[in-house]
Design a protein around this motif. Structure first.
Motif, PDB file in Angstrom:
ATOM      1  N   SER A   9       0.839  -1.204   0.000  1.00 49.31           N
ATOM      2  CA  SER A   9       0.000   0.000   0.000  1.00 49.31           C
ATOM      3  C   SER A   9       0.873   1.252   0.000  1.00 49.31           C
ATOM      4  O   SER A   9       1.986   1.258   0.522  1.00 49.31           O
ATOM      5  CB  SER A   9      -0.913   0.004   1.228  1.00 49.31           C
ATOM      6  N   GLY A  10       0.342   2.299  -0.586  1.00 50.74           N
ATOM      7  CA  GLY A  10       1.055   3.575  -0.598  1.00 50.74           C
ATOM      8  C   GLY A  10       1.885   3.817  -1.836  1.00 50.74           C
ATOM      9  O   GLY A  10       2.410   4.914  -2.032  1.00 50.74           O
ATOM     10  N   ILE A  11       2.065   2.794  -2.671  1.00 50.92           N
ATOM     11  CA  ILE A  11       2.832   2.979  -3.899  1.00 50.92           C
ATOM     12  C   ILE A  11       2.028   3.847  -4.862  1.00 50.92           C
ATOM     13  O   ILE A  11       0.848   3.594  -5.103  1.00 50.92           O
ATOM     14  CB  ILE A  11       3.171   1.625  -4.554  1.00 50.92           C
ATOM     15  N   THR A  12       2.666   4.881  -5.369  1.00 51.01           N
ATOM     16  CA  THR A  12       1.987   5.825  -6.257  1.00 51.01           C
ATOM     17  C   THR A  12       2.727   5.916  -7.580  1.00 51.01           C
ATOM     18  O   THR A  12       3.949   6.079  -7.609  1.00 51.01           O
ATOM     19  CB  THR A  12       1.931   7.226  -5.611  1.00 51.01           C
ATOM     20  N   SER A  13       2.028   5.828  -8.668  1.00 54.62           N
ATOM     21  CA  SER A  13       2.630   6.022  -9.987  1.00 54.62           C
ATOM     22  C   SER A  13       2.836   7.510 -10.223  1.00 54.62           C
ATOM     23  O   SER A  13       1.929   8.321  -9.978  1.00 54.62           O
ATOM     24  CB  SER A  13       1.728   5.444 -11.076  1.00 54.62           C
TER      25      SER A  13
END
Length: 268
Positions: A9-13
């Motif tokens: 969770s928290g991974i942003t493109s």
């Protein structure tokens, strides 16, 4: 399949108009650094690529990747608040001794022991060819090259591949003890990458040497944490002293010697 969504969770493109790989890290952005890391962290040792060549390639790459103006600005700021550091640069001492100049020292002295290493292993005094420094950072690098082998000798690091971890981690600890974190980080880029290749190769390819490797790292870090500023030491002033007396005079502390040659021989 296992659900790892919590850990992921928290991974942003991040959108970009760049047509090439780009990140917030100048090291990741440079294809030469990526290739060096992938190659030398993961490869086995072999006679086709002698291990000393790893480090000189890294030095040449980092010269172009690091922001040298910023490093010199950090050095200038440190000099303004650190009188001893400033005086070291003002003196600008550079070694000029040659192998024959060491021949008259007693066998148990720093000069005599270093002379024996040079002769027995056909080593050169100058790891990097001498040059006229044009900036504080260039002077720092010049002296680092001139004193490296003495850090092996006085710090208890064998003149072999695993033994390299002792002077590497002496500096990696010592710089952060005595200098501001940002400056210490910039001055440690070479050491952290250069030393990590030894650590990863030991685990991946030579696991029988791992405990010796780990011990060398720990011994170097201990010396670095407890010693006076290693990067300013003038080893040329203690050539006539035995190792213990030289260490006491210079302020090199908590040295513990151990054999790394036997384990290093298994890397060939």
């Amino acid at each position: 399949m296992a659900d790892y969504s919590y850990l992921m969770s928290g991974i942003t493109s991040v959108a970009t108009d760049s047509s090439a790989l780009v990140s917030s890290s100048r090291y990741l952005n440079d294809p030469r650094v990526r290739d060096w890391v992938a190659t030398h962290m993961l490869r086995r040792n072999g006679p086709d690529v002698p291990t000393p060549s790893d480090s000189i390639q890294l030095v040449q790459i980092l010269r172009e990747v690091q922001d040298l103006d910023h490093i010199n600005a950090l050095l200038a700021a440190e000099r303004r608040q650190n009188p001893a550091f400033d005086q070291w640069f003002r003196e600008g001492f550079v070694s000029t001794f040659q192998v024959d100049d060491l021949a008259h020292y007693a066998p148990d002295t720093v000069g005599g022991l270093f002379h024996a290493q040079l002769v027995d292993k056909n080593m050169q005094i100058d790891i990097v060819p001498p040059f006229e420094p044009q900036s504080d950072f260039e002077y720092f690098q010049l002296r680092a090259g001139q004193t490296h082998d003495f850090e092996h000798l006085l710090g208890g690091g064998g003149f072999d591949f695993i033994g390299e971890l002792v002077p590497y981690y002496m500096r990696l600890a010592n710089l952060f003890v005595h200098l501001s974190p940002e400056l210490a980080g910039e001055l440690s880029a070479f050491s952290i990458l250069g030393s990590s290749r030894i650590i990863t190769r030991a685990v991946l390819h030579y696991p029988q040497t791992w405990l010796v490797t780990l011990d060398a790292l720990e011994r170097g870090a201990t010396v670095g944490r407890h010693s006076e500023p290693i990067y300013m030491m003038r080893y040329e002033d203690v050539f006539d002293l035995p190792l213990d007396a030289a260490r006491e005079k210079l302020g090199i502390r908590r040295v513990r010697e151990a054999d790394t040659a036997t384990a290093s021989a298994q890397w060939r």
